[in-house]
Design a protein around this motif. Structure first.
Motif, PDB file in Angstrom:
ATOM      1  N   LYS A 180       5.529  -6.461   1.498  1.00  0.00           N
ATOM      2  CA  LYS A 180       5.144  -5.251   1.050  1.00  0.00           C
ATOM      3  C   LYS A 180       3.730  -5.007   0.556  1.00  0.00           C
ATOM      4  CE  LYS A 180       6.469  -1.534  -2.240  1.00  0.00           C
ATOM      5  NZ  LYS A 180       7.440  -0.990  -3.304  1.00  0.00           N
ATOM      6  N   LEU A 181       2.870  -4.329   0.971  1.00  0.00           N
ATOM      7  CA  LEU A 181       1.635  -4.108   0.570  1.00  0.00           C
ATOM      8  C   LEU A 181       1.406  -2.978  -0.514  1.00  0.00           C
ATOM      9  CD1 LEU A 181      -0.181  -4.078   4.161  1.00  0.00           C
ATOM     10  CD2 LEU A 181      -0.124  -5.972   2.478  1.00  0.00           C
ATOM     11  N   GLU A 183      -5.058  -8.104  -1.247  1.00  0.00           N
ATOM     12  CA  GLU A 183      -5.895  -8.045  -2.284  1.00  0.00           C
ATOM     13  C   GLU A 183      -6.453  -6.517  -2.448  1.00  0.00           C
ATOM     14  OE1 GLU A 183      -9.172 -10.783  -1.398  1.00  0.00           O
ATOM     15  OE2 GLU A 183      -7.930 -12.407  -2.034  1.00  0.00           O
ATOM     16  N   MET A 184      -6.716  -6.119  -0.895  1.00  0.00           N
ATOM     17  CA  MET A 184      -6.988  -4.418  -1.190  1.00  0.00           C
ATOM     18  C   MET A 184      -6.113  -3.613  -1.762  1.00  0.00           C
ATOM     19  SD  MET A 184      -8.453  -4.369   2.742  1.00  0.00           S
ATOM     20  CE  MET A 184      -8.671  -2.727   2.705  1.00  0.00           C
ATOM     21  N   ALA A 185      -4.729  -3.996  -1.440  1.00  0.00           N
ATOM     22  CA  ALA A 185      -3.736  -3.204  -1.962  1.00  0.00           C
ATOM     23  C   ALA A 185      -3.485  -3.227  -3.468  1.00  0.00           C
ATOM     24  CB  ALA A 185      -2.486  -3.617  -1.580  1.00  0.00           C
ATOM     25  N   GLU A 186      -3.934  -4.425  -4.014  1.00  0.00           N
ATOM     26  CA  GLU A 186      -3.817  -4.416  -5.554  1.00  0.00           C
ATOM     27  C   GLU A 186      -4.954  -3.802  -6.139  1.00  0.00           C
ATOM     28  OE1 GLU A 186      -3.645  -8.812  -5.770  1.00  0.00           O
ATOM     29  OE2 GLU A 186      -1.517  -9.034  -5.632  1.00  0.00           O
ATOM     30  N   SER A 187      -6.168  -3.773  -5.385  1.00  0.00           N
ATOM     31  CA  SER A 187      -7.362  -3.074  -5.788  1.00  0.00           C
ATOM     32  C   SER A 187      -7.279  -1.594  -5.671  1.00  0.00           C
ATOM     33  CB  SER A 187      -8.587  -3.685  -5.113  1.00  0.00           C
ATOM     34  OG  SER A 187      -8.716  -4.945  -5.368  1.00  0.00           O
ATOM     35  N   GLY A 188      -6.254  -0.980  -4.995  1.00  0.00           N
ATOM     36  CA  GLY A 188      -6.000   0.319  -4.845  1.00  0.00           C
ATOM     37  C   GLY A 188      -6.888   0.917  -3.671  1.00  0.00           C
ATOM     38  N   LEU A 189      -7.384  -0.159  -2.592  1.00  0.00           N
ATOM     39  CA  LEU A 189      -8.121   0.321  -1.536  1.00  0.00           C
ATOM     40  C   LEU A 189      -7.186   0.677  -0.536  1.00  0.00           C
ATOM     41  CD1 LEU A 189     -10.755  -2.576  -1.579  1.00  0.00           C
ATOM     42  CD2 LEU A 189     -10.964  -0.150  -2.259  1.00  0.00           C
TER      43      LEU A 189
END
Length: 303
Positions: free
Chosen positions: A161-162, A295-301
């Motif tokens: 899950k992203l 990493e992008m998902a965790e940064s909200g990107l």
């Protein structure tokens, strides 16, 4: 040299069997249709059996072909695992990555990241498809897919899950100026609605109920589109209401070009996941792309 020719024939056979046509296999392999047909024909001559039943309209595997395909796929899996074990220490991705993306989300959120990776690592080659239909990763030779929604059947696949996408119901101010704003979902039956269209069926809207349960509601489909970006264009043009993801309409809500309605019924969140075949989970090219997307998902990107 003969052994190399044999392996070439096997690869051509497997791709042809997976895609179901010489034409599609030729496009995938970068060969002519005639070359693909000749490669398979030479393999059949060497084996002394027919692998395909050919007709003017279809191409199907013979019983011998089905058995040979199963063995070939097992051998390819072993070779891929051997390659992965040998190259697992490599920090950068390489080789060809075949990835399937949902159309609008894929273009807006995922494709820019893939292109950045490809620029940074020229050893990586991309084959990217955009679709809203169900794609069988194993049968179609896809290395990685991004899927929106609950995963009803992921056997033989690894899922990560992203993020989630939040759904909102919105309309353009010019439509609301000419029409009363609905206070309940039932009142949507008196309005024009813009509805998604998948597999020859309208896509139901997901609404919150007072007990926090999710209700599926199919509004009257004045307009049906099989593409999220087309739905957005229709909403912006004042054609009616639509339920769309916040990542797609957020900037228009902030600018006032769209207005959210029925907020107490909205806010359903749908998972967005990365999927890949179990036998390929250690390949560096897949691991690197998935790690980048996480990493992008965790940064909200990806929101």
């Amino acid at each position: 040299m003969r052994r190399i020719d044999h392996f070439n024939g096997i690869t051509t056979f497997v791709i042809t069997a997976q895609l179901g046509s010489f034409t599609a296999a030729a496009e995938r392999l970068g060969l002519t249709k005639s070359a693909v047909s000749k490669n398979v024909g030479r393999l059949e001559d060497r084996l002394g059996v027919k692998l395909f039943q050919r007709s003017t309209r279809s191409l199907s595997l013979t019983p011998d072909g089905e058995a040979f395909l199963t063995n070939c796929q097992s051998a390819i899996d072993i070779l891929e695992r051997a390659e992965s074990a040998l190259t697992s220490h490599i920090a950068h991705p390489s080789g060809r990555l075949r990835i399937d993306l949902p159309a609008a989300f894929g273009r807006q959120r995922i494709l820019p990241a893939l292109l950045n990776i490809a620029r940074e690592y020229p050893e990586l080659s991309l084959t990217v498809s955009f679709s809203e239909r169900f794609v069988d990763l194993i049968d179609e030779g896809i290395d990685l897919a991004i899927r929106i929604g609950e995963l009803s059947d992921s056997s033989g696949l690894v899922a990560r899950k992203l993020t989630t996408q939040k759904l909102v119901i919105c309309a353009a101010p010019k439509y609301l100026y000419l029409n009363n704003e609905p206070e309940t979902p039932e009142e949507l039956s008196q309005h024009r609605c813009i509805v998604g269209f998948r597999r020859n069926q309208p896509v139901s809207w997901l609404l919150k109920e007072t007990n926090s349960r999710v209700k599926r509601y199919t509004p009257p489909a004045t307009y049906e589109f099989a593409d999220g970006e087309a739905m957005l264009e229709a909403v912006l043009a004042g054609c009616g209401f639509a339920q769309l993801p916040l990542w797609m309409v957020g900037e228009y809500l902030e600018s006032g070009e769209l207005r959210e309605v029925l907020q107490e019924y909205s806010g359903i969140e749908i998972p967005i996941s990365a999927l890949w075949p179990q036998n390929r989970q250690l390949l560096p090219k897949i691991r690197y792309v998935v790690d980048t997307l996480v990493e992008m998902a965790e940064s909200g990107l990806l929101d």
